[in-house]
Design a protein around this motif. Structure first.
Motif, short mmCIF file in Angstrom:
data_model
loop_
_atom_site.label_atom_id
_atom_site.label_comp_id
_atom_site.label_asym_id
_atom_site.label_seq_id
_atom_site.Cartn_x
_atom_site.Cartn_y
_atom_site.Cartn_z
N CYS A 13 8.84 4.33 -11.73
CA CYS A 13 9.96 3.84 -10.91
C CYS A 13 9.60 2.61 -10.08
N LYS A 14 8.32 2.29 -9.96
CA LYS A 14 7.89 1.13 -9.18
C LYS A 14 6.74 0.43 -9.89
N GLU A 15 6.52 -0.83 -9.50
CA GLU A 15 5.36 -1.55 -10.00
C GLU A 15 4.10 -1.00 -9.34
N THR A 19 -9.33 0.03 -8.49
CA THR A 19 -8.54 0.84 -7.58
C THR A 19 -7.06 0.72 -7.92
N HIS A 20 -6.30 1.73 -7.51
CA HIS A 20 -4.90 1.85 -7.93
C HIS A 20 -4.01 2.13 -6.71
N ASP A 21 -2.98 1.32 -6.54
CA ASP A 21 -1.98 1.53 -5.49
C ASP A 21 -0.64 1.77 -6.19
N ASN A 22 -0.10 3.00 -6.05
CA ASN A 22 1.16 3.32 -6.73
C ASN A 22 2.39 2.89 -5.93
N ASN A 23 2.17 2.30 -4.76
CA ASN A 23 3.26 1.78 -3.93
C ASN A 23 4.34 2.84 -3.65
N ASP A 73 5.36 5.33 -5.53
CA ASP A 73 6.20 5.68 -6.67
C ASP A 73 6.39 7.20 -6.73
N PRO A 74 7.64 7.68 -6.63
CA PRO A 74 7.87 9.13 -6.64
C PRO A 74 7.95 9.73 -8.04
N CYS A 75 8.03 8.89 -9.07
CA CYS A 75 8.25 9.39 -10.43
C CYS A 75 6.94 9.86 -11.06
N LYS A 76 7.07 10.73 -12.06
CA LYS A 76 5.89 11.37 -12.65
C LYS A 76 5.76 11.14 -14.16
N SER A 127 -7.40 4.91 -3.08
CA SER A 127 -6.88 4.69 -4.44
C SER A 127 -6.12 5.91 -4.95
N ASN A 128 -4.99 5.66 -5.59
CA ASN A 128 -4.23 6.73 -6.23
C ASN A 128 -4.83 7.07 -7.59
#
Length: 228
Positions: free
Chosen positions: A161-163, A187-191, A193-196, A136-137
Motif C-alpha cells: 500500500c506504500k512505497e 535496512t528497510h523502512d516500510n513507511n 505500510d499497513p498492508c500484508k 529496520s523493518n
C-alpha cells in the motif's frame, strides 16, 4: 514429441523498445537430418532465481516422423520475453551436444536498467549502523549478486500500500583477508505500510565510487560472499 536439436551455432539478444520493454532472443542451430520443424526455446522454471542472473532455455524441435535424409540441416528459433526479470544478465541455451551462453552487452544492459536509478552506499558510524538495524523493518533477501560493480539484490517483504525505502550501509570496517572482506547491511523502512501482501522488489546499489579495488562483500542476511 519435441527433442533437443543437435548443436547451437549462434544466439543473439535484442531489446524491443515497446512499453514495457521486451527482450527478443534469437537462436540458430543444426539438426542431424532434414525434416525437423517448429524450433522453439523452452525456458527453465525456477523456484529460486539463478544467483548469477543467467537464465536457461532448451532449444527443441519436432523431428521428422517419416523417412528423412541423413544430412546436417539448419534450424532457427525465437523467444519474445515480455516480462523478463530485472536481474537478467545473460541467457544459456542447451542443445543435445553443446550449450551457448550469451551475456547482455553494455548497451542492452542500459536499456534493461533505464527505468531504475541505482542507489549508493551510505557510510555511517558504528553506533549509527546499530541504531539503523534496530529501526529496520523485517524483510528477507531472495537473491543477491554483483555485476560490473553493481550490487543487485532481490528482497521480499510484507506491504503493498506504500512505497518502501531501502538503504545500503557500511560503518567502514573490514575483515583482514585478500581481497578484503567488507560487511554491508541493508535496512528497510516500510513507511507505516499497513498492508500484508507479499512483495518482491529488486534493488540496485552502485559501488563504483566507493570501492575501486577488488573486494569481497559479506551482505547481512545473505549466506554467500559476493566478489566484486
Amino acid at each position: 514429441m519435441p527433442s533437443k536439436i543437435l548443436n547451437i551455432s549462434d544466439v543473439s539478444l535484442e531489446i524491443e523498445k515497446t512499453n514495457p520493454l521486451r527482450l527478443l532472443i534469437k537462436a540458430k542451430g543444426t539438426v542431424p537430418t532434414d525434416g525437423w520443424t517448429n524450433g522453439i526455446l523452452v525456458p527453465f522454471v525456477y523456484v529460486v532465481p539463478p544467483i548469477d542472473g543467467i537464465y536457461e532455455f532448451d532449444f527443441v524441435a519436432d523431428p521428422p516422423t517419416g523417412i528423412s535424409t541423413q544430412a546436417i540441416s539448419k534450424i532457427d528459433a525465437e523467444f519474445v520475453w515480455e516480462d523478463f526479470p530485472v536481474d537478467l544478465r545473460g541467457i544459456k541455451i542447451y542443445a543435445s551436444e553443446n550449450s551457448v551462453v550469451t551475456m547482455i552487452d553494455a548497451e542492452t544492459k542500459n536499456n534493461l536498467d533505464e527505468s531504475s536509478t541505482p542507489s549508493t552506499l551510505r557510510k555511517v558510524t558504528a553506533s549509527e549502523l546499530l541504531e539503523a538495524k534496530k529501526a529496520s523493518n523485517h524483510f528477507s533477501i531472495v537473491n543477491a549478486f554483483v555485476w560490473e560493480k553493481m550490487l543487485e539484490v532481490q528482497v521480499r517483504f510484507g506491504g503493498g500500500c506504500k512505497e518502501h525505502d531501502f538503504e545500503l550501509l557500511w560503518d567502514g570496517t573490514q575483515k583482514e583477508s585478500f581481497p578484503p572482506i567488507i560487511p554491508l547491511v541493508i535496512t528497510h523502512d516500510n513507511n507505516g505500510d499497513p498492508c500484508k501482501a507479499i512483495v518482491i522488489q529488486n534493488l540496485q546499489f552502485d559501488l563504483t565510487d566507493v570501492f575501486g579495488t577488488e573486494i569481497i562483500i559479506e551482505l547481512e542476511g545473505w549466506g554467500e560472499k559476493l566478489k566484486m
